[in-house]
Design an enzyme around this catalytic site. Structure first.
Site, mmCIF file in Angstrom:
data_model
loop_
_atom_site.group_PDB
_atom_site.id
_atom_site.type_symbol
_atom_site.label_atom_id
_atom_site.label_comp_id
_atom_site.label_asym_id
_atom_site.label_seq_id
_atom_site.Cartn_x
_atom_site.Cartn_y
_atom_site.Cartn_z
ATOM 1 N N ARG A 100 0.911 -1.231 0.033
ATOM 2 C CA ARG A 100 0.153 0.024 0.102
ATOM 3 C C ARG A 100 1.017 1.641 0.031
ATOM 4 O O ARG A 100 0.564 2.424 -0.504
ATOM 5 C CB ARG A 100 -1.068 -0.082 1.282
ATOM 6 C CG ARG A 100 -1.912 1.356 1.212
ATOM 7 C CD ARG A 100 -3.277 0.846 1.867
ATOM 8 N NE ARG A 100 -2.934 0.242 3.425
ATOM 9 C CZ ARG A 100 -2.414 1.059 4.489
ATOM 10 N NH1 ARG A 100 -2.492 2.026 4.245
ATOM 11 N NH2 ARG A 100 -2.576 0.432 5.615
ATOM 12 N N TYR B 293 -16.326 15.733 -16.449
ATOM 13 C CA TYR B 293 -16.637 14.611 -16.174
ATOM 14 C C TYR B 293 -17.649 14.403 -14.925
ATOM 15 O O TYR B 293 -17.425 14.807 -13.798
ATOM 16 C CB TYR B 293 -15.407 13.623 -15.752
ATOM 17 C CG TYR B 293 -15.425 12.262 -15.479
ATOM 18 C CD1 TYR B 293 -16.282 11.534 -16.336
ATOM 19 C CD2 TYR B 293 -14.909 11.484 -14.334
ATOM 20 C CE1 TYR B 293 -16.478 10.101 -16.226
ATOM 21 C CE2 TYR B 293 -15.300 10.400 -14.183
ATOM 22 C CZ TYR B 293 -16.107 9.523 -15.028
ATOM 23 O OH TYR B 293 -16.180 8.204 -14.751
ATOM 24 N N ASP C 270 -7.191 17.783 -15.829
ATOM 25 C CA ASP C 270 -7.820 16.314 -16.145
ATOM 26 C C ASP C 270 -7.340 16.339 -17.821
ATOM 27 O O ASP C 270 -7.979 16.654 -18.366
ATOM 28 C CB ASP C 270 -8.972 16.025 -15.852
ATOM 29 C CG ASP C 270 -9.668 14.500 -16.469
ATOM 30 O OD1 ASP C 270 -8.848 13.877 -16.869
ATOM 31 O OD2 ASP C 270 -10.502 14.090 -15.782
ATOM 32 N N LYS D 215 -7.555 4.546 -19.916
ATOM 33 C CA LYS D 215 -8.153 4.855 -21.010
ATOM 34 C C LYS D 215 -6.922 4.852 -22.091
ATOM 35 O O LYS D 215 -6.322 3.735 -22.367
ATOM 36 C CB LYS D 215 -8.619 6.412 -21.209
ATOM 37 C CG LYS D 215 -9.618 6.645 -20.129
ATOM 38 C CD LYS D 215 -10.933 5.653 -20.085
ATOM 39 C CE LYS D 215 -11.966 6.060 -19.333
ATOM 40 N NZ LYS D 215 -11.918 5.955 -17.725
#
Length: 373
Positions: A48, A100, A172, A197
């Site tokens: 982590r 978005y 973004d 993406k």
């Protein structure tokens, strides 16, 4: 080095133990500590926090975004959440009014719990952005091109407005990818991507990234948020995104060439009310896009004459385009965006969003022609 070279060689050092050219995947969740002082013996403690495969990916992410440092996340929204959770309580964030939908939901549902406030603004209207700035504004959140209307924001101008108010510009850049647009070079303080993406590029990995102009206190705060909230990328996902980055520049060239051909076809079709693609001179943001992007990308949206029924009918008739959400893979996708966004969507009911893939452009045009006619 040129972008293509950075994308292939960053984070690609030869494995010292085996001489392997392809990077290994380190799946271990925990790492040995030294016997004498209990410190990590090789710089890693627990998955982590960090892992070796993620480190390689982050080297590549920083290089291709011209950044001082980068972080890999389990998703694009994990990256967005940590970037915003790292802000101090009382901070004000200016968000794009056509960005978005999940970020808009984050603002409405979670900002109050985090002690943040927000204002939605049309980012193409610089005067409106300036008027939205308050004394407590800490971030202007840009998205260019935007999802799904492909609005273009002047990132250099937004950076000047943000810095003049002692705030940051966070962008973004998912729709453009670093192959076409590097916001940090234009003055942004941080840039995020959904690596699901274009960076992954094959519709087979889920991830996100954030790259930073400086390794400063904000960088440390975002890293702390990622570690504690657990939004870290898995080793295998990191490896898949790293593999995708190697071919990013080559893939984007075909995405862009195909998208331009498809956009020109749609612009002249009688059943298309409007086409949103910044590569077309008719697009309101074309000149700005030409200045800050090296090409115009593989994403577009268009309005079918009529309403939702007509738009859904066109999507239903496609044979090559797959009716699915997401974007940036080798296959072309089409979706009725309002249906994908669900209740509360502000997208026009007759809008279809298309992710143009790597098939032959003529075949894609033929598919859309028969679906429209």
């Amino acid at each position: 080095m040129h972008f293509e070279t950075k994308a292939i060689h960053s984070g690609a050092h030869i494995d010292e133990e085996t001489g392997a050219v392809a990077p290994p995947i380190h799946l271990s969740t925990t790492f040995e500590r030294r016997a004498d002082d209990g410190e990590p013996s090789h710089g890693y403690s627990y998955i982590r926090d960090h892992n070796p495969t993620q480190t390689r990916l982050e080297e590549a992410l920083a290089a291709i975004d011209s950044a001082a440092g980068a972080m890999a996340f389990s998703s694009g929204m994990a990256a967005a959440s940590c970037l915003l959770q790292a802000l101090p309580a009382g901070a004000h964030v200016i968000l794009p009014d056509d960005g978005y939908y999940a970020v808009r939901t984050l603002a409405s549902d979670f900002f109050p719990r985090w002690g943040l406030t927000h204002t939605f603004v049309e980012m193409a209207d610089l005067g409106a952005v300036e008027r939205a700035v308050r004394a407590e504004t800490r971030v202007i959140w840009g998205e260019s091109p935007s999802n799904p209307l492909m609005t273009i924001a002047d990132l250099g101008a937004l950076a000047r407005i943000a810095h003049g108010a002692a705030a940051m510009l966070i962008v973004d850049g998912t729709f453009a990818s670093p192959a076409l647009q590097r916001p940090i070079e234009l003055g942004a303080d941080a840039v995020l991507h959904s690596t699901t993406k274009y960076l992954g590029g094959h519709s087979d990995v889920h991830g996100g990234s954030a790259a930073f102009a400086r390794r400063d206190a904000y960088f440390a705060a975002v890293e702390h948020a990622r570690t504690i909230t657990g939004g870290v990328a898995s080793p295998f996902s990191s490896w898949l995104v790293l593999r995708g980055i190697r071919s990013l520049a080559a893939r984007m060239r075909v995405h862009c060439e195909n998208a331009m051909a498809v956009a020109r076809f749609l612009e002249g079709h009688p059943r298309v009310e409007a086409i949103h693609y910044p590569g077309l001179p008719s697009h309101s943001g074309h000149e700005i896009a030409a200045r800050q992007m090296s090409a115009f990308g593989g994403m577009m949206s268009f309005l079918v004459r009529g309403g939702a029924t007509e738009a859904l009918g066109v999507a239903a008739k496609t044979k090559l385009f797959v009716r699915a959400t997401s974007l940036g893979g080798v296959e072309s996708l089409i979706e009725h965006r309002a249906s994908s966004e669900g209740p509360g969507s502000r997208t026009a009911p007759n809008l279809l969003r298309a992710s143009i893939g790597l098939e032959h452009a003529a075949d894609l045009i033929d598919d859309l022609r028969q679906a429209l006619e």
